[in-house]
Design a protein around this motif. Structure first.
Motif, short mmCIF file in Angstrom:
data_model
loop_
_atom_site.label_atom_id
_atom_site.label_comp_id
_atom_site.label_asym_id
_atom_site.label_seq_id
_atom_site.Cartn_x
_atom_site.Cartn_y
_atom_site.Cartn_z
N SER A 58 15.26 -4.46 2.98
CA SER A 58 14.33 -5.36 3.67
C SER A 58 13.08 -4.61 4.10
O SER A 58 11.95 -5.09 3.92
CB SER A 58 15.02 -5.98 4.89
OG SER A 58 16.12 -6.76 4.51
N LEU A 59 13.27 -3.43 4.68
CA LEU A 59 12.13 -2.61 5.10
C LEU A 59 11.29 -2.22 3.90
O LEU A 59 10.05 -2.28 3.94
CB LEU A 59 12.63 -1.36 5.83
CG LEU A 59 11.56 -0.35 6.26
CD1 LEU A 59 10.57 -1.00 7.22
CD2 LEU A 59 12.21 0.87 6.90
N LEU A 60 11.96 -1.84 2.82
CA LEU A 60 11.24 -1.43 1.61
C LEU A 60 10.42 -2.59 1.05
O LEU A 60 9.27 -2.40 0.63
CB LEU A 60 12.25 -0.95 0.56
CG LEU A 60 11.68 -0.21 -0.65
CD1 LEU A 60 10.98 1.06 -0.22
CD2 LEU A 60 12.78 0.09 -1.65
N LEU A 61 10.98 -3.80 1.06
CA LEU A 61 10.27 -4.97 0.54
C LEU A 61 9.05 -5.30 1.40
O LEU A 61 7.98 -5.62 0.87
CB LEU A 61 11.22 -6.16 0.48
CG LEU A 61 10.67 -7.44 -0.15
CD1 LEU A 61 10.25 -7.18 -1.59
CD2 LEU A 61 11.71 -8.56 -0.09
N LEU A 68 0.87 -3.89 -1.40
CA LEU A 68 0.22 -4.74 -2.41
C LEU A 68 -0.96 -5.51 -1.81
O LEU A 68 -2.00 -5.65 -2.45
CB LEU A 68 1.25 -5.71 -3.00
CG LEU A 68 2.35 -5.07 -3.85
CD1 LEU A 68 3.36 -6.12 -4.29
CD2 LEU A 68 1.75 -4.35 -5.05
N VAL A 69 -0.79 -6.00 -0.58
CA VAL A 69 -1.91 -6.69 0.08
C VAL A 69 -3.06 -5.72 0.31
O VAL A 69 -4.24 -6.04 0.08
CB VAL A 69 -1.45 -7.32 1.41
CG1 VAL A 69 -2.63 -7.83 2.21
CG2 VAL A 69 -0.46 -8.45 1.15
N GLY A 70 -2.73 -4.50 0.77
CA GLY A 70 -3.76 -3.49 0.99
C GLY A 70 -4.49 -3.13 -0.29
O GLY A 70 -5.71 -2.94 -0.30
N ALA A 77 -12.62 -8.96 -5.80
CA ALA A 77 -12.21 -10.32 -5.45
C ALA A 77 -11.47 -10.33 -4.11
O ALA A 77 -11.66 -11.24 -3.30
CB ALA A 77 -11.30 -10.89 -6.55
N GLY A 78 -10.64 -9.32 -3.88
CA GLY A 78 -9.89 -9.24 -2.63
C GLY A 78 -10.80 -9.08 -1.43
O GLY A 78 -10.59 -9.69 -0.38
N ARG A 79 -11.84 -8.27 -1.58
CA ARG A 79 -12.80 -8.08 -0.47
C ARG A 79 -13.54 -9.38 -0.17
O ARG A 79 -13.78 -9.71 0.99
CB ARG A 79 -13.80 -6.97 -0.82
CG ARG A 79 -13.24 -5.56 -0.66
CD ARG A 79 -14.36 -4.54 -0.64
NE ARG A 79 -15.10 -4.54 -1.89
CZ ARG A 79 -14.82 -3.78 -2.94
NH1 ARG A 79 -13.77 -2.96 -2.88
NH2 ARG A 79 -15.54 -3.83 -4.03
N ALA A 80 -13.89 -10.11 -1.24
CA ALA A 80 -14.59 -11.38 -1.04
C ALA A 80 -13.70 -12.38 -0.30
O ALA A 80 -14.16 -13.08 0.62
CB ALA A 80 -15.01 -11.96 -2.39
#
Length: 200
Positions: A58-61, A68-70, A77-80
């Motif tokens: 769970s912690l690993l996930l 992945l979000v970072g 595109a993510g910055r926008a």
């Protein structure tokens, strides 16, 4: 009596600024792990019972999701998308912009201009401070922390010539303040001309 009261209040506020974000981060992490536990149960069942596999997976996930979000927000595109979300939602929250600048400084973001370490002229002395923003007329809004609490203090609007940015990392300036000024010599040595303006 007044000095003792100010010391207690400033120390308490400084502690809150440290404890609350850490507490919220831990709570969110635990909540995320609880949600992820349902997804990792099939994998945890394949591991011997004496191992805390469900907690580990769970912690690993959750950490993988954060990674992945970072990574996503580092793309164009993510910055926008992040900037759009900040303008629509987060910047309406009081203090969000300042807190974001502080967080980026703590993370070592050299492009962030707010919270630039400086030495400001208050009366006849130079005091450690942080440049929060530059006003349209050239003056600076500066935050002067209360020793030894880096995140409690007073805000001043000072003429440009009274504010001297210093070329030291943000974390070094915070360390100097939290150590009752020990290390101020390095800040004085790194003091730039007041006409050069703040840089990250």
């Amino acid at each position: 009596m007044k000095a003792a009261r100010e010391f207690v209040v400033n120390t308490l506020v400084g502690g809150i600024f440290i404890v609350v974000p850490v507490y919220l981060a831990i709570v969110l992490l635990l909540k995320g792990m609880q949600s992820a536990a349902r997804l990792v149960k099939p994998f945890a069942a394949m591991v011997p019972d004496w191992l805390p596999a469900e907690t580990f997976f769970s912690l690993l996930l959750v950490l993988l999701a954060c990674f992945l979000v970072g990574a996503a927000v580092r793309t164009k595109a993510g910055r926008a998308i992040r900037e759009k979300m900040e303008k629509v939602f987060f910047e309406r929250l009081p203090g969000y912009g300042l807190l974001r600048s502080l967080t980026q400084r703590l993370a070592g973001d050299t492009e962030e201009s707010a919270w630039q370490p400086a030495l400001s002229e208050i009366e006849d002395a130079l005091v450690p401070s942080f440049i929060i923003e530059e006003l349209a007329d050239g003056r600076y809004t500066v935050f002067v922390p209360s020793i030894p609490t880096p995140f409690a203090g007073a805000v001043y609007v000072l003429a440009r010539e009274r504010v001297h940015p210093v070329d030291v990392p943000f974390t070094q300036a915070v360390r100097t303040i939290s150590r009752w000024g020990s290390g101020s010599g390095e800040m004085v040595a790194a003091m730039r001309s007041p006409t050069s303006g703040p840089t990250a």
